[in-house]
Scaffold this motif. Sequence first.
Motif, short mmCIF file in Angstrom:
data_model
loop_
_atom_site.label_atom_id
_atom_site.label_comp_id
_atom_site.label_asym_id
_atom_site.label_seq_id
_atom_site.Cartn_x
_atom_site.Cartn_y
_atom_site.Cartn_z
N PRO A 30 0.83 -1.21 0.00
CA PRO A 30 0.00 0.00 0.00
C PRO A 30 0.86 1.26 0.00
N LEU A 31 0.39 2.28 -0.69
CA LEU A 31 1.03 3.59 -0.63
C LEU A 31 0.30 4.46 0.38
N GLY A 32 -0.95 4.10 0.70
CA GLY A 32 -1.70 4.83 1.71
C GLY A 32 -3.13 5.09 1.30
N ALA A 33 -3.88 5.60 2.25
CA ALA A 33 -5.27 5.97 1.97
C ALA A 33 -5.27 7.32 1.27
N THR A 34 -6.08 7.43 0.21
CA THR A 34 -6.17 8.69 -0.51
C THR A 34 -7.44 9.45 -0.14
N SER A 35 -8.42 8.76 0.42
CA SER A 35 -9.62 9.44 0.91
C SER A 35 -10.31 8.57 1.95
N VAL A 36 -10.98 9.24 2.88
CA VAL A 36 -11.78 8.58 3.92
C VAL A 36 -13.10 9.34 3.98
#
Length: 91
Positions: A30-36
């Motif tokens: 994973p590179l990370g969450a882009t939206s929550v």
Amino acid sequence: MAHQLPPPLPAQDIAELAVRDITQLTGKKPLGATSVMPTDDGWTVEVEVVEDRRIPSSTDMLALYEVVLDLDGELLSYRRTRRYSRGAGGS
């Protein structure tokens, strides 16, 4: 005496759970969450991952996954919504 519900999980915790779930389910980095985004009955989180590592890394294939969690942070569903080359512009 009224039954009190536990406080909802903060967005940061939800993002971390979604990233963990996608890592376990896909085996991808994973590179990370882009939206929550909160919903009426849970959360929708978009997680960016390295779908296919290439040399040079600027040509890696990336993917965006939509992860749906309930209010307790339990995974309800996930799906890949987009696949693209690193550095490809657009939305």
